[in-house]
Enzyme design. Structure first.
Site, PDB file in Angstrom:
ATOM      1  N   HIS A  26     -65.150 -43.033 110.891  1.00 10.58           N
ATOM      2  CA  HIS A  26     -65.315 -44.392 110.091  1.00 10.58           C
ATOM      3  C   HIS A  26     -64.257 -45.043 109.472  1.00 10.58           C
ATOM      4  O   HIS A  26     -63.770 -44.827 108.424  1.00 10.58           O
ATOM      5  CB  HIS A  26     -66.602 -43.783 108.795  1.00 10.58           C
ATOM      6  CG  HIS A  26     -67.471 -42.839 109.250  1.00 10.58           C
ATOM      7  ND1 HIS A  26     -67.401 -41.606 109.759  1.00 10.58           N
ATOM      8  CD2 HIS A  26     -68.854 -43.239 109.493  1.00 10.58           C
ATOM      9  CE1 HIS A  26     -68.570 -40.953 110.148  1.00 10.58           C
ATOM     10  NE2 HIS A  26     -69.423 -41.788 109.986  1.00 10.58           N
ATOM     11  N   HIS A  54     -68.135 -39.878 104.251  1.00 12.54           N
ATOM     12  CA  HIS A  54     -67.548 -40.522 105.830  1.00 12.54           C
ATOM     13  C   HIS A  54     -66.223 -41.330 105.759  1.00 12.54           C
ATOM     14  O   HIS A  54     -65.676 -41.268 106.824  1.00 12.54           O
ATOM     15  CB  HIS A  54     -68.869 -41.361 106.423  1.00 12.54           C
ATOM     16  CG  HIS A  54     -69.196 -42.285 105.488  1.00 12.54           C
ATOM     17  ND1 HIS A  54     -70.040 -42.419 104.516  1.00 12.54           N
ATOM     18  CD2 HIS A  54     -68.850 -43.824 105.599  1.00 12.54           C
ATOM     19  CE1 HIS A  54     -70.448 -43.501 103.915  1.00 12.54           C
ATOM     20  NE2 HIS A  54     -69.228 -44.362 104.524  1.00 12.54           N
ATOM     21  N   GLY A 103     -70.176 -35.484 102.090  1.00 13.76           N
ATOM     22  CA  GLY A 103     -70.712 -35.622 103.237  1.00 13.76           C
ATOM     23  C   GLY A 103     -72.221 -36.107 103.399  1.00 13.76           C
ATOM     24  O   GLY A 103     -72.653 -37.332 103.685  1.00 13.76           O
ATOM     25  N   LEU A 147     -74.855 -37.819 101.461  1.00 12.26           N
ATOM     26  CA  LEU A 147     -74.427 -38.779 100.610  1.00 12.26           C
ATOM     27  C   LEU A 147     -75.191 -38.392  99.329  1.00 12.26           C
ATOM     28  O   LEU A 147     -76.248 -37.832  99.102  1.00 12.26           O
ATOM     29  CB  LEU A 147     -75.178 -39.813 101.298  1.00 12.26           C
ATOM     30  CG  LEU A 147     -74.245 -40.461 102.372  1.00 12.26           C
ATOM     31  CD1 LEU A 147     -75.076 -41.770 103.234  1.00 12.26           C
ATOM     32  CD2 LEU A 147     -72.821 -41.061 102.196  1.00 12.26           C
ATOM     33  N   ASP A 153     -73.659 -47.584  99.382  1.00  9.13           N
ATOM     34  CA  ASP A 153     -75.094 -47.628  99.286  1.00  9.13           C
ATOM     35  C   ASP A 153     -75.909 -46.533  99.495  1.00  9.13           C
ATOM     36  O   ASP A 153     -76.943 -46.196  98.934  1.00  9.13           O
ATOM     37  CB  ASP A 153     -75.408 -49.042 100.360  1.00  9.13           C
ATOM     38  CG  ASP A 153     -74.614 -50.111 100.122  1.00  9.13           C
ATOM     39  OD1 ASP A 153     -74.700 -50.795  98.967  1.00  9.13           O
ATOM     40  OD2 ASP A 153     -73.794 -50.622 101.172  1.00  9.13           O
ATOM     41  N   GLY A 154     -75.239 -45.584 100.392  1.00  7.98           N
ATOM     42  CA  GLY A 154     -76.337 -44.495 100.729  1.00  7.98           C
ATOM     43  C   GLY A 154     -76.274 -43.661  99.464  1.00  7.98           C
ATOM     44  O   GLY A 154     -77.363 -43.167  99.391  1.00  7.98           O
ATOM     45  N   ASN A 196     -70.973 -53.098  99.710  1.00 12.04           N
ATOM     46  CA  ASN A 196     -70.505 -53.825 100.708  1.00 12.04           C
ATOM     47  C   ASN A 196     -71.814 -54.430 101.736  1.00 12.04           C
ATOM     48  O   ASN A 196     -71.667 -55.112 102.632  1.00 12.04           O
ATOM     49  CB  ASN A 196     -69.725 -53.194 101.604  1.00 12.04           C
ATOM     50  CG  ASN A 196     -70.341 -51.892 102.254  1.00 12.04           C
ATOM     51  OD1 ASN A 196     -71.480 -51.522 102.085  1.00 12.04           O
ATOM     52  ND2 ASN A 196     -69.543 -50.921 102.898  1.00 12.04           N
ATOM     53  N   HIS A 237     -68.685 -49.666 110.493  1.00 12.47           N
ATOM     54  CA  HIS A 237     -69.156 -48.346 109.603  1.00 12.47           C
ATOM     55  C   HIS A 237     -68.344 -47.096 110.372  1.00 12.47           C
ATOM     56  O   HIS A 237     -67.896 -46.340 109.718  1.00 12.47           O
ATOM     57  CB  HIS A 237     -70.366 -48.132 109.363  1.00 12.47           C
ATOM     58  CG  HIS A 237     -70.966 -46.750 108.943  1.00 12.47           C
ATOM     59  ND1 HIS A 237     -70.939 -46.481 107.701  1.00 12.47           N
ATOM     60  CD2 HIS A 237     -71.407 -45.809 109.491  1.00 12.47           C
ATOM     61  CE1 HIS A 237     -71.376 -45.295 107.455  1.00 12.47           C
ATOM     62  NE2 HIS A 237     -71.399 -44.823 108.582  1.00 12.47           N
ATOM     63  N   SER A 278     -90.810 -20.489  81.005  1.00 14.34           N
ATOM     64  CA  SER A 278     -91.197 -19.582  82.306  1.00 14.34           C
ATOM     65  C   SER A 278     -90.206 -18.935  82.796  1.00 14.34           C
ATOM     66  O   SER A 278     -90.605 -17.932  83.180  1.00 14.34           O
ATOM     67  CB  SER A 278     -92.182 -20.590  83.118  1.00 14.34           C
ATOM     68  OG  SER A 278     -93.100 -21.234  82.616  1.00 14.34           O
ATOM     69  N   GLU A 313     -84.592 -30.910  89.942  1.00 10.97           N
ATOM     70  CA  GLU A 313     -83.965 -29.787  90.561  1.00 10.97           C
ATOM     71  C   GLU A 313     -82.908 -30.154  91.639  1.00 10.97           C
ATOM     72  O   GLU A 313     -81.578 -28.965  91.508  1.00 10.97           O
ATOM     73  CB  GLU A 313     -84.818 -28.898  91.242  1.00 10.97           C
ATOM     74  CG  GLU A 313     -86.191 -28.406  90.406  1.00 10.97           C
ATOM     75  CD  GLU A 313     -87.101 -29.431  90.160  1.00 10.97           C
ATOM     76  OE1 GLU A 313     -87.058 -30.676  90.668  1.00 10.97           O
ATOM     77  OE2 GLU A 313     -88.149 -29.096  89.272  1.00 10.97           O
ATOM     78  N   HIS A 330     -91.050 -16.541  89.696  1.00 11.18           N
ATOM     79  CA  HIS A 330     -92.395 -16.961  90.422  1.00 11.18           C
ATOM     80  C   HIS A 330     -92.105 -16.873  91.711  1.00 11.18           C
ATOM     81  O   HIS A 330     -92.398 -17.871  92.684  1.00 11.18           O
ATOM     82  CB  HIS A 330     -93.115 -18.000  89.870  1.00 11.18           C
ATOM     83  CG  HIS A 330     -93.303 -18.365  88.319  1.00 11.18           C
ATOM     84  ND1 HIS A 330     -92.317 -18.071  87.572  1.00 11.18           N
ATOM     85  CD2 HIS A 330     -94.570 -18.461  87.606  1.00 11.18           C
ATOM     86  CE1 HIS A 330     -92.685 -18.274  86.139  1.00 11.18           C
ATOM     87  NE2 HIS A 330     -94.006 -18.636  86.320  1.00 11.18           N
ATOM     88  N   HIS A 384     -97.725 -23.529  94.672  1.00 15.95           N
ATOM     89  CA  HIS A 384     -96.668 -22.810  93.847  1.00 15.95           C
ATOM     90  C   HIS A 384     -96.317 -21.558  94.356  1.00 15.95           C
ATOM     91  O   HIS A 384     -95.300 -20.891  93.723  1.00 15.95           O
ATOM     92  CB  HIS A 384     -97.231 -22.787  92.411  1.00 15.95           C
ATOM     93  CG  HIS A 384     -97.034 -24.023  91.698  1.00 15.95           C
ATOM     94  ND1 HIS A 384     -97.567 -25.133  92.125  1.00 15.95           N
ATOM     95  CD2 HIS A 384     -96.575 -24.291  90.346  1.00 15.95           C
ATOM     96  CE1 HIS A 384     -97.258 -26.064  91.247  1.00 15.95           C
ATOM     97  NE2 HIS A 384     -96.623 -25.630  90.123  1.00 15.95           N
TER      98      HIS A 384
END
Ligand SMILES: Cc1ncc(C[n+]2csc(CCOP(=O)(O)OP(=O)(O)O)c2C)c(N)n1
Ligand SMILES: [Mg+2]
Length: 697
Positions: free
Chosen positions: A41, A81, A142, A144, A183-184, A213, A289, A412, A441, A490, A502
């Site tokens: 890249h 990248h 890597g 993103l 952007d990613g 960009n 890119h 919990s 998470e 759980h 769940h």
């Protein structure tokens, strides 16, 4: 290549000209490496060379001689990248290599030869930044947005360390964390989770620079991404700045200064850039890119930089010296002062200094396992999560730098710290040990990575089912060989009435498939203790604990084998008379006591059964063949595995002729007892399967 190709940096050259020469060196090294590799890249390194140059050579406190100096500023390349940015700058600063034992190797981290072999086997310039493979890489990136999410963990850690260890006149930890993203990274959800928490915690040691960009792989961001990113970060409570020209290094430097002077909020710098800058035919196009420019375009681009067109991997005279005079000198003097400061700190606060030393080497303080409980036999027993809660509370008291929390399921997961003096980690109490990740998470797991990269012993927690939401970051813990801890409760059908949304089914199999990840599913309270004892001593491996929601009988260890067998991954818990079994029952977690119940029935009918408790495939697979054969004798082929989870993979222990009592469907919403009946997790079923294995009725 002759040094006369471009004007070398000399004292007569203006600062601006020297800067430009260094920037173009980064650009052309990147262009040449990608062209040579025929993959990679080039465009973003070409655009962001001025940013990376400014950050490293003008701003960051980083000593290339000691890339693991604890008080260094951290640099995270979240748009991984663009790795050639990092390989160029690590090379040009002559950053030194260290090994996994934190010893300096006396050679550069990234040589020019590595760059010539960009993306080739064994090169220290791989496709993406890899922690543990290349010194000076602070975290693997890597996928993103993992980098920016991880940087939040690093920023929490810096504040925690400063709060705990700094003393008046002793600013032992006062470093900053810089992350570069594209952007990613901004589109991926995990960056939003992490930014939200960073804003909440007011992490003013954290600066993200967003490479605005307007280009991603499929084209202009008009096709997918038209929101106001700056407004989003304002809403998160960040300090938002804009630099309208990525080539304006003075403005960049100024924005970074504003960051350092802005208290109470993290900083987000929107940097407007042109991907493939300088390439006459590819600038501002998606082609810049992820493809080599092509030989002819390389020449044209070099011409536009005023670079010799046919020079390859060319570092003009004076460039190394310019980096040495910049980041090299600044970093060396900062580190030397710090070393002196730390020497007097050690004299004044020997205990705190000893903690810092141990932490840096991922060692444990003496007494780390003090008062770990031993649970008496009890048929009613205790839930895995409850036993875990007791252990976590002790570990947090025994190990100063042990901390963690849950993604809003603390009550919990039983991960709440209740010991005297336990406090929450919040903006105004950055030294608290009880973290609240919120219902985030994915970023929780990335933050745990960031805490661990900062050498804290950190855990995160949620329901096992939601490990899916955290998985990409867990995978990176394993890839980075970080001793992170994830507490998932759980863990099976015990979730009962919450139903199939769940009830984990495929999660054990899925996490067992991650190389290097230690997964443990303890069978009773004492196995929980032993699982922690094992995990806490790991220095280079992440661990996942799968714990029951419901009480599990605490086995009578005077009758059955000691739970210390957990350290072998699997062990003979109950055996046939004389140790000569004809059938083996293998179980984990809540199914261990079920296996024991079936075993007792089989014994009473004169059938010589053995119960193997197998909390961890991974640990067991790493035992000697002799040990493995002693637990699962190769000549005993009558075998039954029992686990309230996908049957996937159990063939490796029961063989093709063995029987697996497990799940081949999702679960159902019902009380636990009914589920056990419906899905066949009852002693009679196990007994029948064992007899069937022996060809008996
Ligand atoms: C999670 C994830 N999804 C997809 C990819 C594949 N990928 C690599 S770069 C990229 C485009 C990134 O665009 P941007 O962040 O704007 O980078 P730029 O091209 O501007 O450097 C994609 C989709 C990835 N590396 N990680
Ligand atoms: Mg982009």
């Amino acid at each position: 290549m002759s040094a006369a190709l471009v004007r070398p940096i000399t004292p007569k050259m203006t600062e601006t000209e020297a800067d430009q020469l260094c920037i173009n060196t980064i650009r052309t090294l990147s262009i040449d490496a990608v062209q040579q590799a025929k993959s990679g890249h080039p465009g973003t390194p070409m655009a962001l060379a001025p940013l990376v140059y400014t950050l490293w050579n003008r701003v960051m406190r980083f000593d290339p001689q000691d890339p693991i100096w604890p008080n260094r500023d951290r640099f995270v390349l979240s748009n991984g990248h663009a790795s050639m940015l990092l390989w160029s700058v690590l090379h040009l600063t002559k950053t030194q290599a260290v090994d996994a034992e934190y010893e300096a190797l006396g050679k550069p981290s990234v040589s020019l030869d590595d760059i010539r072999h960009f993306r080739q086997l064994d090169s220290r310039a791989p496709g993406h930044p890899e922690y543990h493979w290349v010194s000076g890489v602070e975290t693997t990136t890597g996928p993103l947005a993992q980098g920016v999410a991880t940087s939040v963990g690093m920023a929490i850690a810096q504040k925690w360390l400063a709060n705990r260890y700094n003393r008046s006149g002793f600013e032992i930890f006062d470093y900053n964390i810089y992350a570069v993203c594209g952007d990613g990274c901004m589109m991926e959800g995990v960056s939003s989770e992490a930014a939200s928490l960073a804003g909440h915690l007011g992490l003013d040691n954290l600066c993200w620079v967003y490479d605005n960009n307007h280009i991603t792989i499929e084209g202009h961001t008009d096709i997918t991404f038209t929101e106001d990113v700056a407004a989003r970060f304002l809403a998160y409570g960040w300090n938002v700045l804009r630099v309208g020209d990525a080539n304006d290094i003075d403005r960049i430097e100024h924005a970074l200064e504003v960051f350092r002077k802005t208290p109470g909020r993290p900083t987000f710098i929107v940097l407007d850039s042109h991907i493939g800058y300088g390439s006459p035919n590819k600038q501002d196009t998606p082609e810049a890119h992820g493809e080599p420019l092509g030989e002819e375009e390389c020449r044209l681009t070099k011409r536009s930089y005023g670079w010799p067109e046919d020079a390859k991997f060319y570092v003009p005279d004076g460039v190394y010296d310019h980096f040495e005079a910049g980041v090299g000198a600044r970093g060396a003097s900062a580190r030397q002062e710090w070393v002196k400061l730390f020497d007097s700190y050690r004299a004044k606060y020997p205990d705190l200094a000893a903690d810092i030393d141990m932490m840096q080497r991922r060692e444990l303080p003496t007494g780390w396992d003090r008062n770990l409980p031993v649970f008496p036999a009890d048929p009613k027993g205790i839930a895995g999560r409850d036993a875990s809660g007791k252990v976590l509370n002790l570990l947090a008291q025994n190990i100063s730098w042990f901390l963690g929390g849950s993604a809003d399921l603390g009550p919990s997961n039983k991960t709440t710290f209740t010991f005297p003096g336990a406090s929450n980690l919040q903006a105004d109490t950055p030294g608290g040990k009880m973290l609240h990740y919120g219902i985030r998470e994915h970023s929780m797991a990335a933050i745990v990575n960031g805490l661990s990269l900062s050498k804290l012993r950190a855990f995160g927690a949620t329901f096992f089912i939601f490990s899916d939401y955290a998985r990409p970051a867990i995978r990176l813990s394993a890839l980075m060989e970080l001793p992170t801890i994830l507490v998932f409760t759980h863990d099976a059908m015990g979730d009962g009435e919450d139903g199939p949304t769940h009830q984990p089914v495929e999660h054990l199999a899925s996490l067992r498939a991650i190389p290097g990840l230690v997964l443990l599913r303890p069978g009773d309270a004492n196995e929980v203790v032993e699982a922690y004892r094992y995990i806490v001593q790991l220095r280079h491996q992440p661990a996942v604990l799968a714990l029951s929601r419901q009480p599990l009988p605490t086995l009578d260890r005077s009758k059955y084998a000691s739970a210390s067998g957990v350290a072998h991954g699997a062990y003979v818990l109950a055996d046939a008379p004389g140790g000569k079994p004809e059938v083996i029952l293998i179980g984990s977690g809540s199914e261990v006591s079920l296996a024991v119940e079936a075993h007792e029935k089989l014994l009473s009918e004169g059938i010589r059964s053995r119960v193997v408790s197998m909390p961890s495939w991974d640990i067991f697979d790493h035992q000697t063949k002799e040990y493995r054969d002693s637990v699962l004798p190769p000549d005993v082929n009558a075998r039954v595995a029992i686990e309230q989870a996908s049957t996937f993979g159990w063939e490796r222990y029961v063989g093709t002729s063995g029987h697996i009592i497990g799940m081949n469907t999702f679960g159902s919403s019902a009380p636990l007892k009914e589920l056990q009946r419906k899905f066949g997790f009852q002693p009679d079923e196990v007994v029948a399967a064992a007899k069937n294995q022996l060809g008996r009725k």
